[in-house]
Design a protein around this motif. Structure first.
Motif, PDB file in Angstrom:
ATOM      1  N   LEU A  33       0.842  -1.195   0.000  1.00 49.88           N
ATOM      2  CA  LEU A  33       0.000   0.000   0.000  1.00 49.88           C
ATOM      3  C   LEU A  33       0.876   1.243   0.000  1.00 49.88           C
ATOM      4  N   SER A  34       0.557   2.188  -0.887  1.00 51.84           N
ATOM      5  CA  SER A  34       1.209   3.499  -0.876  1.00 51.84           C
ATOM      6  C   SER A  34       0.126   4.555  -1.037  1.00 51.84           C
ATOM      7  N   SER A  35       0.462   5.798  -0.719  1.00 57.12           N
ATOM      8  CA  SER A  35      -0.575   6.828  -0.771  1.00 57.12           C
ATOM      9  C   SER A  35       0.019   8.221  -0.885  1.00 57.12           C
ATOM     10  N   ARG A  36      -0.830   9.124  -1.351  1.00 55.69           N
ATOM     11  CA  ARG A  36      -0.560  10.558  -1.268  1.00 55.69           C
ATOM     12  C   ARG A  36      -1.875  11.214  -0.901  1.00 55.69           C
ATOM     13  N   PHE A  37      -1.820  12.176   0.028  1.00 57.97           N
ATOM     14  CA  PHE A  37      -3.018  12.888   0.453  1.00 57.97           C
ATOM     15  C   PHE A  37      -2.877  14.375   0.129  1.00 57.97           C
ATOM     16  N   VAL A  38      -3.949  14.932  -0.411  1.00 62.93           N
ATOM     17  CA  VAL A  38      -3.964  16.339  -0.834  1.00 62.93           C
ATOM     18  C   VAL A  38      -5.050  17.079  -0.066  1.00 62.93           C
ATOM     19  N   GLU A  53     -18.077  27.986 -18.852  1.00 62.89           N
ATOM     20  CA  GLU A  53     -19.268  28.256 -19.654  1.00 62.89           C
ATOM     21  C   GLU A  53     -20.334  27.178 -19.478  1.00 62.89           C
ATOM     22  N   ASP A  54     -19.881  25.932 -19.327  1.00 60.49           N
ATOM     23  CA  ASP A  54     -20.836  24.825 -19.200  1.00 60.49           C
ATOM     24  C   ASP A  54     -21.039  24.389 -17.750  1.00 60.49           C
ATOM     25  N   GLY A  55     -20.717  25.276 -16.805  1.00 59.67           N
ATOM     26  CA  GLY A  55     -20.900  24.957 -15.389  1.00 59.67           C
ATOM     27  C   GLY A  55     -19.585  24.930 -14.649  1.00 59.67           C
ATOM     28  N   GLN A  56     -19.613  24.487 -13.417  1.00 65.01           N
ATOM     29  CA  GLN A  56     -18.397  24.455 -12.603  1.00 65.01           C
ATOM     30  C   GLN A  56     -17.521  23.272 -12.974  1.00 65.01           C
ATOM     31  N   THR A  57     -16.223  23.505 -12.945  1.00 62.51           N
ATOM     32  CA  THR A  57     -15.259  22.461 -13.249  1.00 62.51           C
ATOM     33  C   THR A  57     -14.163  22.470 -12.193  1.00 62.51           C
ATOM     34  N   LEU A  58     -13.376  21.403 -12.159  1.00 62.62           N
ATOM     35  CA  LEU A  58     -12.332  21.284 -11.147  1.00 62.62           C
ATOM     36  C   LEU A  58     -11.173  22.235 -11.453  1.00 62.62           C
ATOM     37  N   ASN A  59     -10.552  22.756 -10.410  1.00 60.67           N
ATOM     38  CA  ASN A  59      -9.353  23.571 -10.558  1.00 60.67           C
ATOM     39  C   ASN A  59      -8.344  22.826 -11.441  1.00 60.67           C
ATOM     40  N   PRO A  60      -7.837  23.449 -12.505  1.00 60.47           N
ATOM     41  CA  PRO A  60      -6.925  22.748 -13.420  1.00 60.47           C
ATOM     42  C   PRO A  60      -5.701  22.155 -12.733  1.00 60.47           C
ATOM     43  N   ARG A  61      -5.166  22.846 -11.736  1.00 59.91           N
ATOM     44  CA  ARG A  61      -3.991  22.320 -11.034  1.00 59.91           C
ATOM     45  C   ARG A  61      -4.329  21.034 -10.299  1.00 59.91           C
ATOM     46  N   LEU A  62      -5.533  20.963  -9.707  1.00 54.09           N
ATOM     47  CA  LEU A  62      -5.946  19.743  -9.028  1.00 54.09           C
ATOM     48  C   LEU A  62      -6.162  18.621 -10.034  1.00 54.09           C
ATOM     49  N   SER A  63      -6.722  18.945 -11.182  1.00 54.25           N
ATOM     50  CA  SER A  63      -6.883  17.940 -12.232  1.00 54.25           C
ATOM     51  C   SER A  63      -5.534  17.382 -12.661  1.00 54.25           C
ATOM     52  N   GLU A  64      -4.528  18.248 -12.753  1.00 51.36           N
ATOM     53  CA  GLU A  64      -3.178  17.809 -13.109  1.00 51.36           C
ATOM     54  C   GLU A  64      -2.624  16.839 -12.072  1.00 51.36           C
ATOM     55  N   ILE A  65      -2.808  17.168 -10.797  1.00 50.06           N
ATOM     56  CA  ILE A  65      -2.307  16.298  -9.727  1.00 50.06           C
ATOM     57  C   ILE A  65      -2.952  14.913  -9.820  1.00 50.06           C
ATOM     58  N   ILE A  66      -4.264  14.883 -10.030  1.00 52.27           N
ATOM     59  CA  ILE A  66      -4.973  13.605 -10.127  1.00 52.27           C
ATOM     60  C   ILE A  66      -4.419  12.787 -11.289  1.00 52.27           C
ATOM     61  N   ALA A  67      -4.208  13.436 -12.434  1.00 49.73           N
ATOM     62  CA  ALA A  67      -3.702  12.730 -13.610  1.00 49.73           C
ATOM     63  C   ALA A  67      -2.263  12.249 -13.401  1.00 49.73           C
ATOM     64  N   GLN A  68      -1.437  13.094 -12.800  1.00 48.71           N
ATOM     65  CA  GLN A  68      -0.027  12.763 -12.612  1.00 48.71           C
ATOM     66  C   GLN A  68       0.187  11.630 -11.615  1.00 48.71           C
ATOM     67  N   GLU A  69      -0.651  11.553 -10.594  1.00 50.81           N
ATOM     68  CA  GLU A  69      -0.460  10.538  -9.557  1.00 50.81           C
ATOM     69  C   GLU A  69      -0.707   9.128 -10.090  1.00 50.81           C
ATOM     70  N   GLY A  70      -1.643   8.977 -11.012  1.00 52.00           N
ATOM     71  CA  GLY A  70      -1.915   7.645 -11.551  1.00 52.00           C
ATOM     72  C   GLY A  70      -2.300   6.641 -10.479  1.00 52.00           C
ATOM     73  N   ALA A  71      -3.095   7.078  -9.505  1.00 52.24           N
ATOM     74  CA  ALA A  71      -3.474   6.199  -8.395  1.00 52.24           C
ATOM     75  C   ALA A  71      -4.453   5.122  -8.860  1.00 52.24           C
ATOM     76  N   ASP A  72      -4.507   4.034  -8.096  1.00 55.50           N
ATOM     77  CA  ASP A  72      -5.428   2.947  -8.409  1.00 55.50           C
ATOM     78  C   ASP A  72      -6.853   3.279  -7.993  1.00 55.50           C
ATOM     79  N   PHE A  73      -6.992   4.062  -6.926  1.00 52.03           N
ATOM     80  CA  PHE A  73      -8.314   4.537  -6.520  1.00 52.03           C
ATOM     81  C   PHE A  73      -8.157   5.751  -5.616  1.00 52.03           C
ATOM     82  N   GLY A  74      -9.267   6.496  -5.474  1.00 50.63           N
ATOM     83  CA  GLY A  74      -9.240   7.704  -4.674  1.00 50.63           C
ATOM     84  C   GLY A  74     -10.080   7.584  -3.422  1.00 50.63           C
ATOM     85  N   LEU A  75      -9.598   8.215  -2.356  1.00 50.53           N
ATOM     86  CA  LEU A  75     -10.351   8.346  -1.106  1.00 50.53           C
ATOM     87  C   LEU A  75     -10.765   9.799  -0.968  1.00 50.53           C
ATOM     88  N   LEU A  76     -12.048  10.044  -0.799  1.00 51.09           N
ATOM     89  CA  LEU A  76     -12.563  11.400  -0.708  1.00 51.09           C
ATOM     90  C   LEU A  76     -13.137  11.658   0.679  1.00 51.09           C
TER      91      LEU A  76
END
Length: 254
Positions: A33-38, A53-76
């Motif tokens: 098991l490994s992890s990163r918490f933001v 324009e089409d509604g609210q979207t995620l902060n681009p920097r946070l989207s980048e972090i999610i993509a870069q981490e390549g995690a197997d699953f997320g804990l919210l």
């Protein structure tokens, strides 16, 4: 397997519990098991939601972090104190309501009865940003997401010991709501989390029954250092529950 944890203040106990499991050599399906918490209130990734324009979207920097981490699953652990903010005090005219899923719970003597629907919709308004963040996170990634329930309410004694989270001055004991009322509102919050997660294909993770003490409060062993939060033992139990769910899901697919 890698976990990516995303959340607000309750994520701290989750992260500390997860780190303890890692230190103990925990595995998922035999893989370490490994992890990163933001922390979502980090200035580098706030605001969490951006108007588009089409509604609210995620902060681009946070989207980048999610993509870069390549995690197997997320804990919210998104927000989680809205139910406390709504239920912690009462007007001088006491109010209460019948919780449909546990309709035998006692009512405060002499209280004005509200409908469950009225309390629920008031809580939904307070949770609007939480629900929007869940939807934005789901749109931002295809990885499995597990949304953790916030901990149950803490007792009167803990709230009175740490009043500054809710009051500038000492708590007015006459206005502090009954513990059972706070439990009912927490259950409504869990309902809203559950329904919002189901709509977004996110798994909602309930609090293990062993962590709920009568009359619906967080067990003493799991209290955090203030009036609303749990400690790492709660976080560890929640992560362990998710690990079990992940392993069961993988076994069904195999």
């Amino acid at each position: 397997m890698k976990i990516l944890g995303l959340g607000h203040s309750h994520i701290v106990a989750i992260a500390e519990g997860c780190y303890e499991l890692q230190h103990q050599g925990a595995t998922i399906g035999g893989a370490p098991l490994s992890s990163r918490f933001v922390y979502l209130l980090d200035p580098a990734i706030t605001p969490t939601l951006i108007d588009a324009e089409d509604g609210q979207t995620l902060n681009p920097r946070l989207s980048e972090i999610i993509a870069q981490e390549g995690a197997d699953f997320g804990l919210l652990s998104i927000q989680g104190n809205e139910h406390i903010a709504l239920s912690i005090t009462q007007p001088f005219e006491r109010i209460d309501f019948i919780l449909g899923e546990e309709n035998a719970l006692p009512l405060a003597e002499g209280a004005t009865l509200l409908t469950e629907a009225a309390v629920r919709e008031t809580l939904r308004d307070r949770m609007a940003e939480t629900i929007a963040i869940l939807a934005a996170l789901r749109r931002a990634t295809r990885m499995p997401l597990y949304c953790l329930s916030p901990p149950p309410p803490l007792p009167d004694c803990q709230i009175k010991a740490y009043p500054k989270e809710f009051f500038r001055k000492a708590v007015d004991a006459d206005r502090l709501s009954p513990e059972i009322f706070r439990y009912k509102v927490w259950r409504l919050a869990c309902q809203l989390y559950r329904e919002s997660c189901a709509a977004q294909n996110i798994v909602f993770v309930e609090v293990p029954p062993a962590f709920i003490a009568p009359p619906g409060l967080l067990i003493r062993e799991a209290w955090g250092a203030d009036a609303t939060h749990a400690n790492p033992s709660f976080g560890k139990a929640m992560v362990e529950k998710v690990i079990g769910m992940v392993e069961t899901s993988r076994a069904l697919v195999a």
